[in-house]
Structure formats: C-alpha cells, structure tokens
Scaffold this motif. Structure first.
Motif, PDB file in Angstrom:
ATOM      1  N   GLU A 102      67.821  73.277  74.802  1.00 53.84           N
ATOM      2  CA  GLU A 102      68.268  72.483  73.660  1.00 53.84           C
ATOM      3  C   GLU A 102      67.813  73.126  72.344  1.00 53.84           C
ATOM      4  O   GLU A 102      68.583  73.220  71.390  1.00 53.84           O
ATOM      5  CB  GLU A 102      67.673  71.074  73.798  1.00 53.84           C
ATOM      6  N   MET A 103      66.581  73.590  72.296  1.00 54.98           N
ATOM      7  CA  MET A 103      66.051  74.234  71.089  1.00 54.98           C
ATOM      8  C   MET A 103      66.763  75.557  70.808  1.00 54.98           C
ATOM      9  O   MET A 103      67.017  75.895  69.653  1.00 54.98           O
ATOM     10  CB  MET A 103      64.541  74.444  71.221  1.00 54.98           C
ATOM     11  N   GLU A 104      67.102  76.310  71.860  1.00 53.76           N
ATOM     12  CA  GLU A 104      67.835  77.562  71.681  1.00 53.76           C
ATOM     13  C   GLU A 104      69.212  77.297  71.085  1.00 53.76           C
ATOM     14  O   GLU A 104      69.675  78.038  70.220  1.00 53.76           O
ATOM     15  CB  GLU A 104      67.966  78.303  73.015  1.00 53.76           C
ATOM     16  N   LEU A 105      69.861  76.238  71.555  1.00 46.04           N
ATOM     17  CA  LEU A 105      71.176  75.876  70.998  1.00 46.04           C
ATOM     18  C   LEU A 105      71.060  75.495  69.524  1.00 46.04           C
ATOM     19  O   LEU A 105      71.877  75.912  68.705  1.00 46.04           O
ATOM     20  CB  LEU A 105      71.798  74.720  71.797  1.00 46.04           C
ATOM     21  N   GLU A 106      70.043  74.698  69.197  1.00 49.33           N
ATOM     22  CA  GLU A 106      69.831  74.301  67.802  1.00 49.33           C
ATOM     23  C   GLU A 106      69.575  75.524  66.928  1.00 49.33           C
ATOM     24  O   GLU A 106      70.109  75.629  65.820  1.00 49.33           O
ATOM     25  CB  GLU A 106      68.658  73.325  67.701  1.00 49.33           C
ATOM     26  N   THR A 107      68.766  76.456  67.419  1.00 52.89           N
ATOM     27  CA  THR A 107      68.467  77.677  66.672  1.00 52.89           C
ATOM     28  C   THR A 107      69.739  78.482  66.438  1.00 52.89           C
ATOM     29  O   THR A 107      69.977  78.993  65.338  1.00 52.89           O
ATOM     30  CB  THR A 107      67.424  78.533  67.422  1.00 52.89           C
ATOM     31  N   GLY A 108      70.576  78.590  67.449  1.00 49.56           N
ATOM     32  CA  GLY A 108      71.841  79.322  67.328  1.00 49.56           C
ATOM     33  C   GLY A 108      72.760  78.695  66.300  1.00 49.56           C
ATOM     34  O   GLY A 108      73.376  79.394  65.490  1.00 49.56           O
ATOM     35  N   VAL A 109      72.839  77.372  66.304  1.00 40.28           N
ATOM     36  CA  VAL A 109      73.690  76.671  65.333  1.00 40.28           C
ATOM     37  C   VAL A 109      73.160  76.901  63.921  1.00 40.28           C
ATOM     38  O   VAL A 109      73.924  77.189  62.995  1.00 40.28           O
ATOM     39  CB  VAL A 109      73.763  75.155  65.657  1.00 40.28           C
ATOM     40  N   LEU A 110      71.851  76.790  63.738  1.00 34.61           N
ATOM     41  CA  LEU A 110      71.258  77.014  62.411  1.00 34.61           C
ATOM     42  C   LEU A 110      71.492  78.447  61.937  1.00 34.61           C
ATOM     43  O   LEU A 110      71.831  78.682  60.778  1.00 34.61           O
ATOM     44  CB  LEU A 110      69.765  76.698  62.432  1.00 34.61           C
TER      45      LEU A 110
END
Length: 144
Positions: free
Chosen positions: A128-136
């Motif tokens: 979940e954190m990796e996805l958030e980082t990618g979106v940011l």
C-alpha cells in the motif's frame, strides 16, 4: 485496507488442530503446511486456543522430550484475540502489537473465516505504501 482484502488475496484456509493432537503431530503439521501456528479448535469449530512455534520452543525448555507426546492443549495460548473482516489493517496491527502475538483469527458472525499473520499485514501495508509513493512521484513529475 481491510482484513477482508488480505483474505481475498491470501485465501481463507486455516490450519487447525484438535486439543488432544500431540505436540509431535502439531509440529509435523506446521512443517508440512509451512505455517507458524495452528488454531486449536473443538470438533464443532469453537476456538480453544492457538499453538505456535514459539509455544513449542517454550514447551521444549519446560518439558524436554516428554513434550512431543503431550497434547497441544497443555502448551497452547488460551486467550485468543480475534478480528473481523471489516477491521482495518492498522487496527489489527495495533492489536497484535499490544498483545504481542503474531496470528489473528478472523471471525464473522461467530464463524471462523480466516487467519492473518503479522507478516500478511506488513506485506500488504508495504504494498500500500509503495503504491502511495508511486502516485506521489507520478503526480510530482507531471506537475514539474
């Protein structure tokens, strides 16, 4: 993310043992299944406890070789906390951290529907954190 999401990804299988299962049989079942704990249930499915690799190690220290022939009910953790499919991952992680346990049975409507480990929760939280980082990162690049 909810516990139900984790169960969708990993499945609903729960490895169990009856209270009179010997520790030797439980250890073999843990090894065969490649899991760290067995839920100890009555024949009607009611949860009586949980026996983990940690419980077995502590049992070896206390009982030596005699442990292998003892029933898991002698060494299992009796007070088993549970969660519901609609609980959030952070709330389940907090409960596991406070209670210092690594496995949490998932119960819905009084029925056992799965089991999550701290490893399952951490894995999904990292994803979940990796996805958030990618979106940011993508948003930042798009705006600069």
């Amino acid at each position: 993310m909810l516990i139900a999401d984790i169960l969708e990804a990993k499945g609903h299988q729960v490895h169990t043992a009856l209270p009179w299962t010997t520790v030797a049989q439980a250890a073999a079942r843990l090894d065969d299944a490649g899991v760290g704990a067995l839920l100890v249930c009555e024949t009607n499915g009611r949860i009586r406890g949980i026996v983990s690799e940690r419980d077995i190690v502590r049992g070896v220290v206390r009982h030596g070789r005699a442990l292998l022939d003892m029933p898991v009910s002698e060494i299992m953790t009796r007070n088993v906390s549970t969660c519901a499919p609609d609980d959030t991952v952070p709330s389940a992680m907090a409960r596991m951290t406070r209670g210092r346990y690594r496995h949490l049975p998932v119960v819905s409507g009084g029925e056992l529907v799965g089991l999550v480990s701290i490893g399952d929760l951490v894995k999904h939280r990292v994803r979940e954190m990796e996805l958030e980082t990618g979106v940011l990162r993508d948003t930042f690049i798009a705006h600069h």
